[in-house]
Enzyme design. Structure first.
Site, PDB file in Angstrom:
ATOM      1  N   TYR A 128       0.827  -1.206   0.000  1.00  0.00           N
ATOM      2  CA  TYR A 128       0.000   0.000   0.000  1.00  0.00           C
ATOM      3  C   TYR A 128       0.864   1.262   0.000  1.00  0.00           C
ATOM      4  O   TYR A 128       0.884   2.009  -0.949  1.00  0.00           O
ATOM      5  CB  TYR A 128      -0.939   0.029   1.215  1.00  0.00           C
ATOM      6  N   SER A 129       1.572   1.492   1.140  1.00  0.00           N
ATOM      7  CA  SER A 129       2.288   2.757   1.310  1.00  0.00           C
ATOM      8  C   SER A 129       3.399   2.919   0.289  1.00  0.00           C
ATOM      9  O   SER A 129       3.994   1.946  -0.175  1.00  0.00           O
ATOM     10  CB  SER A 129       2.917   2.815   2.712  1.00  0.00           C
ATOM     11  N   GLU A 244      -7.490  -4.534   9.122  1.00  0.00           N
ATOM     12  CA  GLU A 244      -6.182  -4.312   9.738  1.00  0.00           C
ATOM     13  C   GLU A 244      -6.344  -3.589  11.063  1.00  0.00           C
ATOM     14  O   GLU A 244      -5.723  -3.922  12.051  1.00  0.00           O
ATOM     15  CB  GLU A 244      -5.269  -3.498   8.817  1.00  0.00           C
TER      16      GLU A 244
END
Lengths: 400, 360
Positions: A128-129, A244
């Site tokens: 993701y990041s 999450e």
């Protein structure tokens, strides 16, 4: 409020306790991202067969296939925590990808991945990041363009825990560069062995590389590996981010830590006085105990709400912020209890497991920042929970 | 298992809230604080008409026979509106004390009168929580002499006083000669507390000994925590509401992250307290072995969270929060009183430790 468990649950609890007594020698230590060895795979298999892992995953996808029953899940979590045995395998594939596939995946995708993931055969990492897209995740720039039957991916991901041991990555990439940022993203499943992927360990303040950077250079991914439609990746990902945040807010983890701290206080002496007899430390212990209890009752409330399919609103929004901070405060207290010994970080004759607390204390700071920073959580709480407005966008640079 | 309020409990909460919403406002609190007896009588009348004084009292004595959780939900609403009328001492601690041992003559005599609202009961247990050198009671020839302080719900000429003599709860009928009641001025004008001086007065022992004292204190602590919960929730929602109206720099101040994060932190701290309170209140009636410990934890924890909320929400109002104009200080002060009554946080946490065998 009715906290009475019927006789069915009493006998269920006994069953769990017996199982743990008879089988706990097989359990691993619940280590962080290390690939499961044969013993651990066996243990996971046993847990699934008995309904203590992948409990509500349909059996056609390799799960235990039980009806969702919050009290039973709770009993399992409590008993595992009581005996300090880690609940089945916990990784991002199991806690984030599997729920997403169950909700949004194609039949083909469900059949291909869920069973192998929950068994521990296939390990996943999360892409993701990016270096330029942390809190503003939707601004991510890793590009995927169509070429024949494939996407071709170029870009970079960061904070990818377990990338070095993973078989697969669930990943967010920009497929529609001309669309608004939230609508140009797609959710892809990428084989980590594909040529063009390079994993570099990222050393953190703990002295370990719990995370990685992952570089993509002309990486080809079949078009069929998309979850949801093109441009819908943001919505697919948000389904998993919720999972999450739930995972980072497991109240049993705090309860287990508290129990370890009480054990430590009852064993360790300074100047001939047991730590547990020191009223100042006891006061801190009681403060923390009240917070642990509050969060664990809050989680009971969430369980009941989810069982009744009700939105728990604020009770849910606060979990990540509170639990991560509580866990770190517990670790910080353990270090203070140990005093000088609490600073030991490596092999020593004087070590009382303090290295463990220091590692947690530092790593927890990473968790407070990761998965949506504490500040982002506060934005969510104030906006979604309290109805306060978003911060207006600053004027474009250069304009005065 | 169901960790949630039942439909009946939700309805009870809502109906109490509606009644308070319609009848209690800042002007009323302000006039009440000037000692307006008409107002005191009127609010009391409303509460009696709703049958609230009898909430814990069994039906055979004219009450509705509900539990501590229901009483706590009402206390939460009373805290939310800073209701200036007897509640925790009269309607909760007194019945709990009198009901500790079933079938005693005192409960038969007094509970129907409390339930119907004919009398009020004042409760002072300071002696059992933190003895002071210039207060306390002694007995001679079956008469009690001395001073009981921080009596709750003694502002409406209480007919009975319940207090502590050595290891027993005792009951004094104030129609007997030798009882003098006077208000102790505290920060909190919404809940007057009293000093009761006894000069050789007849008394009766409430059966149950030390256990009855502990149980009464425990339930009292849960109820004070509930009051703090409601008061804090009200401060947060008022602060948020104000932040969405007040403009500075051409924006509502609630759009600044500095302000949003203050509010988010308060909400994040307060929300889990609700679950802690539900559990602690439920435990008083249903989980005997955890009741005392949970009453300590919920009291101490809400005292801390309430104090932070009171400070931070006042700051959200800026200078207006500091003035008398908005009246938010009534809640600030109410939380301040609840924090100390029946034991401040350190004292109560020490008890929590002792209950777990940690302090010898």
């Amino acid at each position: 409020m009715d906290l009475n468990a019927g006789p069915e649950y009493k006998s269920f609890r006994e069953k769990v306790v017996t199982f743990l007594k008879e089988n706990s020698h097989m359990a691993g230590k619940g280590r962080t991202p290390v690939r499961p060895n044969q013993d651990e795979l066996e243990w996971q298999k046993k847990l699934i067969e008995n309904g203590y892992a992948a409990r509500t995953i349909p059996s056609e996808y390799g799960g235990f296939g039980a009806e969702s029953d919050v009290l039973k899940s709770r009993i399992i979590a409590e008993e595992f925590s009581q005996s300090s045995i880690p609940m089945g395998m916990a990784n991002q594939g199991i806690s984030m990808l599997v729920p997403t596939l169950l909700e949004l995946g194609t039949d083909e995708q469900k059949k291909s991945w869920i069973s192998k993931t929950i068994s521990g055969e296939v390990i996943w990492c999360q892409g993701y990041s990016e270096p330029g897209s942390g809190s503003d995740l939707a601004s991510l720039q890793t590009k995927a363009i169509i070429d024949g039957d494939d996407f071709i991916i170029n870009g970079q991901k960061i904070w990818t825990s377990g990338a070095q041991i993973s078989d697969m990555m669930f990943c967010l990439v920009r497929t529609e560069p001309d669309e608004p940022k939230h609508k140009g993203i797609s959710y892809l499943l990428i084989d980590m062995k594909t040529p063009g992927i390079e994993v570099r360990p990222l050393m953190t303040m703990t002295g370990h590389a719990e995370f990685n950077e992952v570089f993509f250079t002309d990486v080809r991914v079949p078009k069929s590996q998309i979850v949801g439609k093109r441009g819908e990746g943001w919505y697919v990902a948000n389904a998993t981010l919720t999972h999450e945040r739930g995972m980072l807010g497991d109240p049993n983890q705090s309860a287990t830590r508290l129990k370890e701290i009480i054990d430590l206080m009852q064993q360790e002496t300074v100047n001939g006085e047991k730590l547990i007899d020191n009223p100042v430390y006891l006061d801190r212990l009681m403060r923390l105990q009240a917070r642990v209890l509050s969060m664990s009752f809050n989680s009971l409330r969430l369980l009941t709400a989810s069982h009744k399919k009700l939105d728990a609103k604020m009770a849910k929004l606060i979990v990540k912020l509170n639990s991560c901070q509580l866990n770190q405060d517990l670790a910080g207290f353990a270090i203070d209890l140990l005093g000088e010994l609490g600073t030991i970080y490596g092999k020593s004759n004087h070590d009382h497991g303090s290295g463990k607390w220091q590692w947690k204390y530092m790593f927890d700071l990473g968790l407070i920042i990761g998965g949506g920073t504490a500040q982002i959580q506060k934005n969510i709480i104030s906006e979604a929970g309290l109805g306060m407005p978003r911060e207006p966008k600053p004027m474009a640079e250069g304009k005065k | 298992m169901e960790f949630a309020l039942s439909e009946e409990q939700e309805i009870l909460s809502e109906s109490v809230r509606k009644m308070l919403e319609d009848n209690i406002d800042i002007d009323l609190l302000r006039n009440h604080s000037k000692g307006d007896d008409v107002i005191r009588g009127n609010i009391r009348q409303l509460v009696v008409e709703m049958g609230l004084p009898g909430i814990l009292i069994p039906e055979e004595f004219g009450g509705s026979g509900l539990g501590v959780l229901e009483a706590a939900l009402i206390a939460e609403e009373f805290g939310r509106y800073a209701v200036p009328t007897p509640w925790i001492g009269n309607s909760v601690m007194a019945p709990i004390a009198l009901l500790y041992e079933k079938g005693n003559s005192l409960s038969e005599k007094w509970l129907p009168l409390i339930a119907s609202g004919e009398i009020t009961a004042c409760v002072s247990l300071t002696e059992a929580v933190g003895k002071r050198s210039n207060a306390g009671l002694s007995s001679k020839d079956s008469k009690v002499t001395g001073t009981a302080i921080f009596g709750l719900d003694g502002e409406l000429n209480p007919r009975i006083i319940i207090t502590v003599l050595e290891d027993n709860l005792i009951l004094i009928d104030t129609e007997k000669p030798g009882v003098t009641i006077s208000e102790i001025p505290t920060i909190d004008s919404t809940r007057p507390v009293v000093e009761v001086v006894f000069d050789s007065v007849d008394f009766e022992i409430i059966p149950g000994g030390k256990d009855a004292i502990q149980k009464t204190i425990g339930v009292g602590r849960v109820l004070l925590a509930a009051d703090i919960l409601g008061a804090s929730a009200n401060m947060i929602s008022n602060a948020v509401e104000y932040s969405l109206e007040r403009k500075q720099f051409n924006r509502v101040i609630g759009s600044f992250q500095a302000v949003k994060h203050m509010c988010a932190e308060m909400a994040a701290d307060l929300e889990p307290c609700k679950s802690l309170l539900w559990y602690a209140a439920y435990a008083q009636d249903n989980i005997r072995e955890e009741a005392a410990l949970l009453s300590c934890h919920v009291k101490a924890h809400l005292s801390e969270v309430g104090q932070d909320t009171a400070r931070t929400s006042t700051q959200v109002f800026g200078g207006m929060g500091f003035t008398d104009l908005l009246g938010m200080h009534y809640w600030f002060k109410r939380i301040g009183l609840s924090r100390q009554i029946l034991g401040g946080p350190e004292k109560v946490r020490q008890e929590a430790a002792r209950l777990q065998g940690f302090l010898s």
